[in-house]
Design a protein around this motif. Structure first.
Motif, PDB file in Angstrom:
ATOM      1  N   UNK A   1       9.868  10.155  -1.562  1.00  0.00           N
ATOM      2  CA  UNK A   1      10.086  10.730  -2.939  1.00  0.00           C
ATOM      3  C   UNK A   1       9.740   9.628  -4.095  1.00  0.00           C
ATOM      4  N   UNK A   2       9.209  10.171  -5.063  1.00  0.00           N
ATOM      5  CA  UNK A   2       9.134   9.085  -6.398  1.00  0.00           C
ATOM      6  C   UNK A   2       9.248   9.911  -7.555  1.00  0.00           C
ATOM      7  N   UNK A   3       9.832   9.178  -8.566  1.00  0.00           N
ATOM      8  CA  UNK A   3      10.077   9.645  -9.875  1.00  0.00           C
ATOM      9  C   UNK A   3      10.299   8.606 -10.841  1.00  0.00           C
ATOM     10  N   UNK A   4      10.307   8.609 -12.050  1.00  0.00           N
ATOM     11  CA  UNK A   4      10.865   7.659 -13.140  1.00  0.00           C
ATOM     12  C   UNK A   4      12.133   8.033 -13.485  1.00  0.00           C
ATOM     13  N   UNK A   5      12.869   8.526 -12.527  1.00  0.00           N
ATOM     14  CA  UNK A   5      14.171   8.721 -12.752  1.00  0.00           C
ATOM     15  C   UNK A   5      14.933   7.291 -12.362  1.00  0.00           C
ATOM     16  N   UNK A   6      16.323   7.068 -12.510  1.00  0.00           N
ATOM     17  CA  UNK A   6      17.007   6.185 -12.261  1.00  0.00           C
ATOM     18  C   UNK A   6      17.200   6.099 -10.739  1.00  0.00           C
ATOM     19  N   UNK A   7      17.218   4.779 -10.059  1.00  0.00           N
ATOM     20  CA  UNK A   7      17.502   4.706  -8.546  1.00  0.00           C
ATOM     21  C   UNK A   7      18.801   5.491  -8.109  1.00  0.00           C
ATOM     22  N   UNK A   8      20.134   5.374  -9.129  1.00  0.00           N
ATOM     23  CA  UNK A   8      21.157   6.417  -8.620  1.00  0.00           C
ATOM     24  C   UNK A   8      20.797   7.742  -8.438  1.00  0.00           C
TER      25      UNK A   8
ATOM     26  N   UNK B   1      16.191   4.782   1.799  1.00  0.00           N
ATOM     27  CA  UNK B   1      15.919   3.530   1.184  1.00  0.00           C
ATOM     28  C   UNK B   1      15.319   3.759  -0.262  1.00  0.00           C
ATOM     29  N   UNK B   2      16.092   3.216  -1.268  1.00  0.00           N
ATOM     30  CA  UNK B   2      15.802   3.430  -2.650  1.00  0.00           C
ATOM     31  C   UNK B   2      15.274   2.092  -3.244  1.00  0.00           C
ATOM     32  N   UNK B   3      14.208   1.934  -3.598  1.00  0.00           N
ATOM     33  CA  UNK B   3      13.823   0.973  -4.337  1.00  0.00           C
ATOM     34  C   UNK B   3      13.279   1.101  -5.815  1.00  0.00           C
ATOM     35  N   UNK B   4      12.894   0.122  -6.667  1.00  0.00           N
ATOM     36  CA  UNK B   4      12.549   0.595  -8.037  1.00  0.00           C
ATOM     37  C   UNK B   4      11.133  -0.715  -8.099  1.00  0.00           C
ATOM     38  N   UNK B   5      10.008   0.105  -8.661  1.00  0.00           N
ATOM     39  CA  UNK B   5       9.019  -0.661  -9.198  1.00  0.00           C
ATOM     40  C   UNK B   5       8.329  -0.195 -10.195  1.00  0.00           C
ATOM     41  N   UNK B   6       7.941  -0.963 -11.313  1.00  0.00           N
ATOM     42  CA  UNK B   6       7.214  -0.628 -12.335  1.00  0.00           C
ATOM     43  C   UNK B   6       7.880   0.743 -13.091  1.00  0.00           C
ATOM     44  N   UNK B   7       9.224   0.724 -13.107  1.00  0.00           N
ATOM     45  CA  UNK B   7       9.711   1.777 -13.893  1.00  0.00           C
ATOM     46  C   UNK B   7       9.933   3.068 -12.956  1.00  0.00           C
TER      47      UNK B   7
ATOM     48  N   UNK C   1       0.806  -1.280  -0.165  1.00  0.00           N
ATOM     49  CA  UNK C   1       0.053  -0.004  -0.118  1.00  0.00           C
ATOM     50  C   UNK C   1       0.667   1.097  -0.137  1.00  0.00           C
ATOM     51  N   UNK C   2       1.811   1.118   0.771  1.00  0.00           N
ATOM     52  CA  UNK C   2       2.604   2.499   0.697  1.00  0.00           C
ATOM     53  C   UNK C   2       3.334   2.815  -0.624  1.00  0.00           C
ATOM     54  N   UNK C   3       3.857   1.942  -1.343  1.00  0.00           N
ATOM     55  CA  UNK C   3       4.215   2.136  -2.633  1.00  0.00           C
ATOM     56  C   UNK C   3       3.374   2.749  -3.384  1.00  0.00           C
ATOM     57  N   UNK C   4       1.996   2.139  -3.137  1.00  0.00           N
ATOM     58  CA  UNK C   4       0.842   2.608  -4.155  1.00  0.00           C
ATOM     59  C   UNK C   4       0.673   4.050  -3.976  1.00  0.00           C
ATOM     60  N   UNK C   5       0.575   4.611  -2.672  1.00  0.00           N
ATOM     61  CA  UNK C   5       0.400   5.799  -2.238  1.00  0.00           C
ATOM     62  C   UNK C   5       1.370   6.743  -2.650  1.00  0.00           C
ATOM     63  N   UNK C   6       2.820   6.402  -2.913  1.00  0.00           N
ATOM     64  CA  UNK C   6       3.657   6.936  -3.487  1.00  0.00           C
ATOM     65  C   UNK C   6       3.441   7.405  -4.976  1.00  0.00           C
ATOM     66  N   UNK C   7       3.356   6.156  -5.621  1.00  0.00           N
ATOM     67  CA  UNK C   7       3.149   6.059  -6.988  1.00  0.00           C
ATOM     68  C   UNK C   7       1.765   7.103  -7.671  1.00  0.00           C
TER      69      UNK C   7
END
Length: 252
Positions: A228-235, A207-213, A113-119
């Motif tokens: 924070x959320x974006x479609x940039x790279x994890x780096x 903590x940086x993760x990646x999901x669905x791009x 749910x937390x990732x969903x809220x961010x996206x």
């Protein structure tokens, strides 16, 4: 085709709006542009999620408004029409998805749910006609705007020197609470940062993760919880979080 043109053409390519010559140039440019390839994968992932939505008839009022606006758009430049149609299609799809509980059900089971809220917070910014409610890179303009709208003063910093210029701020609702949101830019991408007073005072490294791009970051710093959320790279997301922490520490 240079890299900025290639990146700007991703959505049009996915939607089949490029001519055969433009498509060939785009595909050739992809071989030399890893960022554009990643951007293309993100666009295809989002498109796939939208295509999987249940087919529900839109409310009559919504249908009437869309038909009216499509007729009005006939006189607009072609590029504007394409952008408007993509935005309208995504908005209508997400309205239907919320109505049938798809976002609260299917996505939650896939990634939390937390990732969903961010996206979802990122998509609200991406779909908005105006992504920020106060548009400025000046912290002395953005920070006072939050006064009286929320019950805390968020740290606001322009990170242009680190490659993340501040676009402005807005409000959002996360877990039932109204929170401050700052929107930054990274080249053609947006970084959406939500922040609120933390219940604990100690710092926690990002903590940086990646999901669905999407690159997702969560951490605690200087008494604030941050996401924070974006479609940039994890780096790049790690660089953003580090730059923000430095700016906050310098200001203390």
């Amino acid at each position: 085709m240079d890299c900025p043109t290639c990146e700007a053409s991703v959505d049009a390519y996915v939607d089949g709006e490029l001519s055969a010559r433009e498509s060939a140039a785009f595909e050739q440019a992809l071989t030399a542009c890893p960022e554009c390839r990643r951007r293309l994968q993100t666009a295809r992932t989002i498109g796939g999620l939208l295509r999987d939505l249940p087919a529900e008839r839109a409310p009559d009022l919504l249908r009437a408004r869309l038909e009216r606006d499509l007729r009005a758009s006939a006189s607009e430049p072609l590029a504007q029409v394409h952008r408007w149609r993509r935005r309208s299609a995504m908005a209508a799809s997400l309205i239907v998805a919320v109505g049938v509980g798809w976002l609260a059900g299917t996505l939650t089971s896939q990634g939390g749910r937390q990732s969903d809220e961010m996206i979802a917070s990122y998509l609200r910014v991406a779909m908005a006609e105006t992504p920020v409610e106060v548009a400025s890179s000046d912290r002395h303009t953005v920070k006072p705007w939050f006064a009286g709208r929320i019950d805390y003063a968020p740290p606001v910093h322009d990170l242009t020197a680190d490659g993340f210029p501040l676009m402005g701020g807005r409000l959002d609702v996360v877990a039932g609470r109204k929170v401050a949101v700052l929107v930054y830019r990274r080249n053609q991408h947006r970084v959406v940062l939500s922040l609120w007073p933390a219940s604990a005072g100690d710092n926690v490294s990002p903590t940086v993760t990646q999901r669905d791009g999407f690159a997702l970051a969560e951490w605690r710093h200087a008494g604030f919880g941050m996401r924070a959320v974006s479609d940039i790279s994890p780096g790049e997301m790690s660089s953003f979080a580090a730059a923000l922490d430095r700016a906050v520490d310098t200001d203390r």
